[in-house]
Write an enzyme that holds these catalytic residues in place. Structure first.
Site, short mmCIF file in Angstrom:
data_model
loop_
_atom_site.label_atom_id
_atom_site.label_comp_id
_atom_site.label_asym_id
_atom_site.label_seq_id
_atom_site.Cartn_x
_atom_site.Cartn_y
_atom_site.Cartn_z
N ARG A 108 0.87 -1.18 0.00
CA ARG A 108 0.00 0.00 0.00
C ARG A 108 0.90 1.23 0.00
O ARG A 108 1.75 1.38 0.89
CB ARG A 108 -0.91 0.01 1.23
CG ARG A 108 -1.77 1.23 1.27
CD ARG A 108 -2.81 1.30 2.39
NE ARG A 108 -3.36 2.64 2.30
CZ ARG A 108 -3.50 3.49 3.31
NH1 ARG A 108 -3.19 3.14 4.54
NH2 ARG A 108 -3.97 4.69 3.10
N HIS A 168 -2.78 11.12 0.36
CA HIS A 168 -2.34 10.88 1.72
C HIS A 168 -1.83 12.21 2.29
O HIS A 168 -0.64 12.38 2.54
CB HIS A 168 -1.26 9.79 1.76
CG HIS A 168 -1.13 9.11 3.08
ND1 HIS A 168 -1.35 7.76 3.28
CD2 HIS A 168 -0.79 9.60 4.29
CE1 HIS A 168 -1.15 7.46 4.55
NE2 HIS A 168 -0.81 8.56 5.20
N GLU A 185 -7.48 8.81 5.80
CA GLU A 185 -7.69 9.43 7.12
C GLU A 185 -8.20 10.87 7.08
O GLU A 185 -7.49 11.80 7.48
CB GLU A 185 -6.40 9.35 7.95
CG GLU A 185 -5.97 7.94 8.26
CD GLU A 185 -4.79 7.87 9.24
OE1 GLU A 185 -4.23 8.92 9.59
OE2 GLU A 185 -4.45 6.75 9.66
N ASN A 213 -7.74 2.08 9.50
CA ASN A 213 -6.44 2.24 10.15
C ASN A 213 -6.69 2.29 11.66
O ASN A 213 -7.57 3.03 12.11
CB ASN A 213 -5.77 3.55 9.74
CG ASN A 213 -5.35 3.56 8.27
OD1 ASN A 213 -5.54 2.58 7.56
ND2 ASN A 213 -4.80 4.67 7.83
N TYR A 221 -4.59 2.18 15.67
CA TYR A 221 -3.35 2.12 16.44
C TYR A 221 -3.55 2.00 17.95
O TYR A 221 -2.85 1.27 18.60
CB TYR A 221 -2.48 3.35 16.14
CG TYR A 221 -1.91 3.36 14.73
CD1 TYR A 221 -0.76 2.66 14.43
CD2 TYR A 221 -2.55 4.05 13.70
CE1 TYR A 221 -0.22 2.65 13.14
CE2 TYR A 221 -2.02 4.05 12.40
CZ TYR A 221 -0.86 3.35 12.13
OH TYR A 221 -0.35 3.34 10.86
N GLU A 264 -3.95 -0.06 7.93
CA GLU A 264 -2.76 0.31 8.71
C GLU A 264 -2.90 -0.20 10.13
O GLU A 264 -3.98 -0.09 10.73
CB GLU A 264 -2.56 1.84 8.81
CG GLU A 264 -2.00 2.50 7.59
CD GLU A 264 -1.86 4.01 7.77
OE1 GLU A 264 -1.61 4.46 8.91
OE2 GLU A 264 -1.99 4.72 6.77
#
Ligand SMILES: *[C@@H]1O[C@H](CO)[C@@H](O)[C@H](O)[C@H]1NC(C)=O
Ligand SMILES: *[C@@H]1O[C@H](CO)[C@@H](O)[C@H](O)[C@H]1NC(C)=O
Ligand SMILES: *[C@@H]1O[C@H](CO)[C@@H](O)[C@H](O)[C@H]1NC(C)=O
Length: 506
Positions: free
Chosen positions: A106, A151, A196, A336, A338, A406
């Site tokens: 990606r 991005h 995002e 994504n 985290y 991600e």
């Protein structure tokens, strides 16, 4: 206080019965294998790796300006001018991918590398050639291309006209996307329009902590969000009608989300956590899946705007036509993820809180000091939050296919390390909770993308936030890529489809 019916109809109690720290205290990594056909990848983004910021006709973009204007905006004073020099060293990156054995890469296209002033009037052929070379090298190595068109790097020429706050950005982006489909469609296995939106709008046009550094909390950030969603929708529709029939590939948007866990078992905290999820993830996914802002946002931002003396809601509404345009513009959910936050209801609510997206949710958000952290402060390692988020997405949006676009962790040591056991633990435990959500929760996750293949320029963290499974030696002018222990672990997972030494089918 009354809450909209959407909150009362959810069986939230069952979904978030306990704080995950208690629930998963004696948690063991699963020994069940990945489902057949599950795919693995790695991710990067143009500004973080390419460098060559003004080479071969590339135009400047907002991150070039952001760091050139004020170098202290990154924690180590560095910028992406050279980054990992992947503009010249992309074959080294792809060699690392081959060593790990990933199914796909990606990566993103830098808008101003192919369109130096942002508009399709002037195409920079050398920039186009660079991406074609990357596609060809990946193909030669049997690695598929999963490509993000945006991005975070809007060309400076367009930012001078307001960037994501100018309604014209919807057409600018559509024209850029069409060019991408035409130039690269034959090489791309799956497209992402925009990465995002939460970071683009709230960090870029709300708090102003990310490029372009526009400070417009509670106002600009919502205008940005509306334009990002419309730009995505137009680009997706164009592809769906004109280019999908030709290339027969997929297209979607990447929306990031943390998990928001209620502080206690009380109804108030459960509702507060759900409100926060709607303000973070629902804000972008609800329009795309259901056609409008989440009800709770329309209600809260509308009420607060009136109390604050605004003539109309700071959350700009979509017209009926726009709702139709946006609804359904995804082939699958790309997520994504985290970290995790705790959420607590507010006892007394201010009649006129400060104007901002964070305040509009009217809940308190924090992280526990007992959670382990990586080099970046907010980066708390909370594996069970991943499983809860995945189950919540299924519960809220239905049985949609999900791609993890991600997930990963920074080194604990800012100068980097090759012995990154903590990253192995992170990957293993996050993936384990993901596998439980697949096997026990019936969540349809089909692939996992690790951020990142190499240490790269981590925005305002500079090179202090190293997230690679390969170390890039910034002290050596040739910027060699050196395998960390985690690259061997990830390679083994991909080979064996198992997180442990051996797995048991059940
Ligand atoms: C984890 O494994 C240990 C040792 O086999 C076992 O005692 C424990 O109950 C397991 N924990 C859970 C939550 O299954
Ligand atoms: C509200 O509308 C009035 C009359 O149109 C205008 O004078 C005023 O500036 C507006 N206030 C805000 C906050 O937009
Ligand atoms: C990084 O490069 C410097 C300068 O060449 C060298 O001294 C150092 O050993 C290298 N570090 C690693 C981990 O290879």
């Amino acid at each position: 206080m009354r809450f909209p019916s959407l909150l009362l109809t959810c069986s939230l109690a069952a979904l978030v019965a306990a704080d995950g720290d208690d629930e998963f205290k004696n948690y063991n990594i699963t020994n069940r294998p990945f489902p057949k056909g599950f795919r693995f990848g790695v991710a990067t983004a143009a500004y973080q790796i390419e460098g060559a910021w003004n080479v071969d006709g590339k135009g400047p973009e907002v991150w070039d300006d952001f760091f050139h204007e004020k170098p202290s905006r990154s924690s180590d004073g560095t910028n992406g001018d050279v980054a990992t020099d992947s503009y010249h060293l992309y074959k080294d990156d792809i060699r690392c991918m081959t060593e790990v054995g990933v199914d796909y890469s990606r990566f993103s296209i830098a808008w101003s590398r192919i369109l130096p002033d942002g508009t399709a009037d002037k195409i920079n052929q050398k920039g186009v050639d660079y991406y074609i070379n990357v596609f060809k090298e990946l193909k030669a190595k049997g690695i598929r291309s999963f490509v993000t068109m945006y991005h975070w790097d809007i060309p400076s020429a367009l930012q001078k006209q307001g960037g994501w706050l100018n309604p014209k950005v919807v057409d600018w982006f559509e024209a850029y996307a069409e060019l991408c489909y035409k130039l690269f469609g034959e090489y791309v296995d799956s497209w992402v329009t925009i990465n995002e939106p939460k970071q683009i709008c709230h960090a870029g046009y709300g708090a102003g902590v990310f490029a372009p550094g526009v400070v417009s909390p509670g106002v600009g950030e919502y205008v940005c969000a509306r334009h990002v969603l419309l730009a995505h929708a137009k680009a997706w529709r164009l592809w769906d009608e004109k280019y999908r029939p030709v290339f027969k590939t997929q297209n979607t948007i990447v929306v990031d989300s943390d998990w928001y866990e209620p502080k206690t078992y009380s109804k108030e905290d459960a509702e507060a956590a759900e409100i926060k999820r709607q303000f973070v993830y629902g804000m972008y996914m609800n329009p795309i899946i259901k056609g409008d802002w989440p009800e709770i946002m329309t209600k809260y931002v509308g009420e607060l705007s009136r109390q604050q003396g605004f003539n109309q809601s700071r959350l700009p509404p979509f017209s009926e036509e726009e709702k139709k345009l946006i609804k359904g513009t995804y082939d699958y959910i790309a997520l994504n993820h985290y970290t995790t936050y705790m959420v607590k209801a507010r006892g007394t609510k201010s009649r006129s809180p400060p104007v901002s997206w964070e305040e509009d949710a009217q809940v308190d958000v924090y992280q526990k000091s007992t959670w382990k952290t990586a080099a970046i402060d907010w980066f708390k390692i909370v594996p069970w939050g991943f499983g809860k988020l995945l189950r919540w997405i299924k519960h809220t949006y239905g049985d949609v296919e999900i791609v993890i676009s991600e997930n990963g962790v920074s080194d604990t040591d800012r100068s980097g390390t090759l012995r990154d056991q903590h990253r192995i633990d992170y990957i293993k435990s996050y993936m384990s909770h993901m596998l439980d959500a697949i096997h026990d929760g019936g969540v349809n996750v089909v692939s996992y993308t690790l951020w990142s293949i190499i240490d790269n320029f981590e925005w305002t963290q500079g090179f202090n936030g190293k997230l690679g499974i390969y170390f890039v030696n910034q002290s050596d002018p040739s910027l060699p890529r050196i395998a960390k222990d985690s690259s061997k672990y990830y390679a083994n997972v991909i080979k064996t489809k198992c997180l442990l030494d051996s797995c048991v089918e059940n």
